[in-house]
Design a protein around this motif. Structure first.
Motif, mmCIF file in Angstrom:
data_model
loop_
_atom_site.group_PDB
_atom_site.id
_atom_site.type_symbol
_atom_site.label_atom_id
_atom_site.label_comp_id
_atom_site.label_asym_id
_atom_site.label_seq_id
_atom_site.Cartn_x
_atom_site.Cartn_y
_atom_site.Cartn_z
ATOM 1 N N GLU A 49 0.829 -1.215 0.000
ATOM 2 C CA GLU A 49 0.000 0.000 0.000
ATOM 3 C C GLU A 49 0.862 1.264 0.000
ATOM 4 O OE1 GLU A 49 -3.147 -0.096 -0.635
ATOM 5 O OE2 GLU A 49 -3.524 2.053 -0.390
ATOM 6 N N LEU A 50 2.088 1.143 0.509
ATOM 7 C CA LEU A 50 3.003 2.292 0.490
ATOM 8 C C LEU A 50 3.296 2.734 -0.942
ATOM 9 C CD1 LEU A 50 5.576 1.075 3.182
ATOM 10 C CD2 LEU A 50 3.709 2.728 3.513
ATOM 11 N N SER A 51 3.153 1.812 -1.902
ATOM 12 C CA SER A 51 3.402 2.157 -3.308
ATOM 13 C C SER A 51 2.128 2.628 -4.017
ATOM 14 C CB SER A 51 3.992 0.956 -4.059
ATOM 15 O OG SER A 51 5.247 0.629 -3.512
ATOM 16 N N TYR A 52 0.990 2.618 -3.326
ATOM 17 C CA TYR A 52 -0.231 3.202 -3.878
ATOM 18 C C TYR A 52 -0.442 4.541 -3.163
ATOM 19 C CZ TYR A 52 -1.231 -1.504 -5.745
ATOM 20 O OH TYR A 52 -1.178 -2.703 -6.400
ATOM 21 N N GLY A 53 -1.440 4.588 -2.290
ATOM 22 C CA GLY A 53 -1.772 5.876 -1.669
ATOM 23 C C GLY A 53 -1.083 6.151 -0.347
ATOM 24 N N GLY A 54 -0.457 5.135 0.255
ATOM 25 C CA GLY A 54 0.173 5.335 1.556
ATOM 26 C C GLY A 54 -0.852 5.452 2.673
ATOM 27 N N PHE A 55 -0.378 5.853 3.840
ATOM 28 C CA PHE A 55 -1.246 5.918 5.025
ATOM 29 C C PHE A 55 -1.130 7.285 5.686
ATOM 30 C CE2 PHE A 55 -0.089 1.478 4.489
ATOM 31 C CZ PHE A 55 -1.321 0.847 4.587
ATOM 32 N N ASP A 56 -2.225 7.683 6.323
ATOM 33 C CA ASP A 56 -2.202 8.923 7.108
ATOM 34 C C ASP A 56 -1.120 8.813 8.174
ATOM 35 O OD1 ASP A 56 -4.231 10.361 5.916
ATOM 36 O OD2 ASP A 56 -5.790 9.326 7.064
ATOM 37 N N ALA A 139 -7.686 -1.852 -11.324
ATOM 38 C CA ALA A 139 -6.858 -1.563 -12.506
ATOM 39 C C ALA A 139 -5.489 -0.970 -12.144
ATOM 40 C CB ALA A 139 -7.556 -0.652 -13.503
ATOM 41 N N ASP A 140 -5.350 -0.395 -10.958
ATOM 42 C CA ASP A 140 -4.072 0.251 -10.625
ATOM 43 C C ASP A 140 -2.870 -0.706 -10.667
ATOM 44 O OD1 ASP A 140 -5.544 2.547 -10.312
ATOM 45 O OD2 ASP A 140 -5.368 2.645 -8.135
ATOM 46 N N PRO A 141 -2.959 -1.915 -10.076
ATOM 47 C CA PRO A 141 -1.770 -2.777 -10.076
ATOM 48 C C PRO A 141 -1.296 -3.136 -11.487
ATOM 49 C CG PRO A 141 -3.475 -3.667 -8.616
ATOM 50 C CD PRO A 141 -4.093 -2.538 -9.358
ATOM 51 N N THR A 142 -2.217 -3.149 -12.430
ATOM 52 C CA THR A 142 -1.879 -3.551 -13.793
ATOM 53 C C THR A 142 -1.096 -2.456 -14.525
ATOM 54 O OG1 THR A 142 -3.907 -4.851 -13.734
ATOM 55 C CG2 THR A 142 -2.886 -4.574 -15.879
ATOM 56 N N MET A 143 -1.212 -1.218 -14.059
ATOM 57 C CA MET A 143 -0.486 -0.134 -14.721
ATOM 58 C C MET A 143 1.024 -0.350 -14.680
ATOM 59 S SD MET A 143 -2.770 1.590 -16.006
ATOM 60 C CE MET A 143 -2.362 3.237 -16.554
ATOM 61 N N TRP A 144 1.499 -0.977 -13.615
ATOM 62 C CA TRP A 144 2.944 -1.178 -13.480
ATOM 63 C C TRP A 144 3.522 -2.066 -14.577
ATOM 64 C CZ3 TRP A 144 1.401 -1.737 -7.830
ATOM 65 C CH2 TRP A 144 1.620 -0.533 -7.145
ATOM 66 N N GLU A 159 -5.015 0.382 -24.141
ATOM 67 C CA GLU A 159 -6.388 0.541 -24.644
ATOM 68 C C GLU A 159 -7.399 0.000 -23.621
ATOM 69 O OE1 GLU A 159 -7.773 -2.095 -27.928
ATOM 70 O OE2 GLU A 159 -8.248 -0.218 -28.954
ATOM 71 N N LEU A 160 -7.085 -1.165 -23.052
ATOM 72 C CA LEU A 160 -7.969 -1.770 -22.048
ATOM 73 C C LEU A 160 -8.028 -0.903 -20.780
ATOM 74 C CD1 LEU A 160 -7.782 -5.553 -21.041
ATOM 75 C CD2 LEU A 160 -8.329 -3.766 -19.410
ATOM 76 N N GLN A 161 -6.860 -0.500 -20.316
ATOM 77 C CA GLN A 161 -6.801 0.279 -19.080
ATOM 78 C C GLN A 161 -7.504 1.636 -19.233
ATOM 79 O OE1 GLN A 161 -6.072 -2.057 -16.811
ATOM 80 N NE2 GLN A 161 -4.478 -0.890 -15.804
ATOM 81 N N TYR A 162 -7.404 2.193 -20.422
ATOM 82 C CA TYR A 162 -8.073 3.478 -20.701
ATOM 83 C C TYR A 162 -9.572 3.353 -20.395
ATOM 84 C CZ TYR A 162 -9.405 7.611 -23.489
ATOM 85 O OH TYR A 162 -9.908 8.803 -23.926
ATOM 86 N N MET A 211 2.145 -7.846 -6.449
ATOM 87 C CA MET A 211 3.454 -8.470 -6.679
ATOM 88 C C MET A 211 3.680 -8.704 -8.172
ATOM 89 S SD MET A 211 4.828 -12.119 -5.202
ATOM 90 C CE MET A 211 3.561 -13.161 -5.910
ATOM 91 N N PHE A 212 2.675 -9.227 -8.878
ATOM 92 C CA PHE A 212 2.832 -9.462 -10.314
ATOM 93 C C PHE A 212 3.090 -8.138 -11.042
ATOM 94 C CE2 PHE A 212 -0.205 -13.410 -10.135
ATOM 95 C CZ PHE A 212 0.814 -14.162 -9.580
ATOM 96 N N GLY A 213 2.459 -7.079 -10.568
ATOM 97 C CA GLY A 213 2.640 -5.784 -11.215
ATOM 98 C C GLY A 213 3.986 -5.156 -10.907
ATOM 99 N N LEU A 214 4.403 -5.274 -9.652
ATOM 100 C CA LEU A 214 5.622 -4.576 -9.226
ATOM 101 C C LEU A 214 6.898 -5.245 -9.723
ATOM 102 C CD1 LEU A 214 4.614 -3.676 -5.552
ATOM 103 C CD2 LEU A 214 5.320 -2.039 -7.304
ATOM 104 N N GLN A 215 6.849 -6.545 -9.955
ATOM 105 C CA GLN A 215 8.071 -7.249 -10.365
ATOM 106 C C GLN A 215 8.043 -7.505 -11.869
ATOM 107 O OE1 GLN A 215 9.740 -10.352 -8.077
ATOM 108 N NE2 GLN A 215 8.609 -9.844 -6.223
ATOM 109 N N GLY A 216 8.951 -6.837 -12.558
ATOM 110 C CA GLY A 216 8.988 -6.970 -14.015
ATOM 111 C C GLY A 216 9.130 -8.407 -14.481
ATOM 112 N N ARG A 217 9.853 -9.219 -13.735
ATOM 113 C CA ARG A 217 10.066 -10.606 -14.180
ATOM 114 C C ARG A 217 8.746 -11.393 -14.165
ATOM 115 N NH1 ARG A 217 10.049 -14.417 -10.051
ATOM 116 N NH2 ARG A 217 9.912 -13.242 -8.129
ATOM 117 N N LEU A 218 7.744 -10.897 -13.440
ATOM 118 C CA LEU A 218 6.454 -11.591 -13.361
ATOM 119 C C LEU A 218 5.418 -10.994 -14.319
ATOM 120 C CD1 LEU A 218 6.288 -12.157 -9.487
ATOM 121 C CD2 LEU A 218 6.785 -13.848 -11.268
#
Ligand code: FES
Ligand SMILES: [Fe+2]
Ligand SMILES: [Fe+2]
Lengths: 316, 68
Positions: A49-56, A139-144, A159-162, A211-218
């Motif tokens: 979550e620290l790589s998305y919106g983080g925490f108050d 959809a956010d994790p897929t952007m990576w 096109e799909l994400q749009y 994890m699949f989104g953040l790691q390029g090898r995946l």
């Protein structure tokens, strides 16, 4: 931005404590091992979550604190190893022509069917709180994954994400449609507020996707997961909409699901044909991971559905 | 550098819908006009969708012989 959730064991106690103490105190060496699947899944969810919106109240620099990145890597390896050990392997199926039937043949309990015919209002509210863990960052994790793809698959995924992001119209953005549906149903639409109620099976659905989104090898697993997710959405979304109508839920929430009946009938085709098949054409060595990601999506949903239906005493 | 073909405007998906890119008006078999609402639309080819003229995934539960 949201509050930190409650810890579920010694590892999450240590990590949440370290996050609260930043930036005043440096992150100490975290020696604790996860005590349970809940402890592991919650900790990984928080670190992602620290790589998305983080925490108050949590220093935004926590995202790249080396000790926290190390713990995140350790938990991702644990999750990936668990998934790979349960994965039956690449099926004897042609990706382009056999994928949808393969998905349809994956048996499991259906929450949507239960909602359609017999869920109570309370059960649906319970479900929305759990689904919000993903739908509010839909959809956010897929952007990576996008920068990691070859040219054809990259263009198709954009096109799909749009469309997921409302084709440029913020009022049509899918995660926002869900937030509006939650608010209209009397639920809090902020990210993460219901995480304390989500069992590890639900958190791990989210964790695998991040994890699949953040790691390029995946990247193969990321697009395979996407294709399976989209391919199991149109018809269940119709059932969800019918169940919500039966129970008198507001139009905003029903609208989120009716939107997905048509949207995902498009997305499943684009995800399979123009993203997965196009990627494998360029990088054939990634085909096993495409299947692995697709299987992980289906398997994690079966586990979450068993857990949720089980808690309701509904036949799984 | 790999050869990349330009994206088609119309794509026939084996066993499934026809993908239509861009803004179009589709006239259904009863003469009713439907404007596309998204960047890519899936037009039902199996005749069994409950959201006609758009595909709703129903083709996937048809026996293979009845799929387009
Ligand atoms: S082609 Fe998909 S429902 Fe008819
Ligand atoms: Fe969506
Ligand atoms: Fe989608």
């Amino acid at each position: 931005m949201t509050d930190l959730p409650k810890p579920r064991g010694p590892l999450s106690v240590a990590v949440l404590g370290a996050l609260r103490d930043l930036p005043t105190a440096p992150v100490p060496r975290i020696e604790e091992a996860p005590e349970s699947d809940d402890d592991a899944a919650l900790t990984l969810w928080v670190l992602h979550e620290l790589s998305y919106g983080g925490f108050d109240g949590v220093d935004e620099a926590a995202e790249s604190e080396p000790e926290l990145v190390r713990v995140r890597g350790m938990l991702e390896r644990r999750l990936e190893a668990d998934l790979r050990s349960r994965w039956p392997g690449v099926p004897d199926v042609d990706l382009a022509s056999g994928f949808f039937d393969w998905v349809a043949g994956h048996d499991g309990p259906s929450i949507a069917r239960h909602v359609q015919t017999s869920a109570t209002r309370e059960q649906v509210l319970d479900l929305m709180r759990m689904r919000s863990v993903y739908h509010l960052k839909e959809a956010d994790p897929t952007m990576w994954v996008i920068p990691r793809l070859p040219v054809s698959a990259k263009a198709a995924l954009v096109e799909l994400q749009y469309d997921e992001y409302g084709a440029g119209d913020p009022s049509r953005l899918h995660s926002h449609l869900f937030a509006q549906g939650m608010a209209a149903s009397g639920l809090r639409p902020e990210r993460g507020v219901y995480v304390d109620e989500a069992p590890f099976e639900v958190l791990d659905q989210n964790n695998a996707l991040s994890m699949f989104g953040l790691q390029g090898r995946l990247r193969g697993a990321a697009v395979g997961h996407l294709a399976a997710f989209e391919a199991t959405s149109s018809m269940p979304s119709r059932r969800m909409a019918q169940g919500l109508e039966r129970l008198g839920f507001p139009e905003e929430l029903i609208g989120y699901y009716t939107e997905h009946v048509e949207a995902d009938a498009v997305h499943e085709q684009v995800a399979l044909r123009d993203v997965c098949v196009a990627l494998v054409r360029e990088e054939p060595a990634l085909e096993p991971d495409v299947w692995f990601g697709a299987w992980a999506c289906l398997d994690l949903e079966v586990r979450a559905a068993r857990r949720i239906l089980g808690a309701w005493g509904a036949a799984a | 550098m790999t050869e990349v073909a330009p994206r088609p405007d119309v794509e026939l998906c084996p066993g499934g819908p026809m993908l239509l890119r861009g803004d179009h008006v589709v006239v259904d078999d009863e003469g009713v006009r439907h404007a596309t609402k998204r960047p890519v639309s899936a037009v039902c080819r199996c005749g069994k969708s409950a959201s006609k003229p758009w595909c709703d995934g129903t083709h996937k539960v048809l026996p293979p012989k009845l799929r387009p």
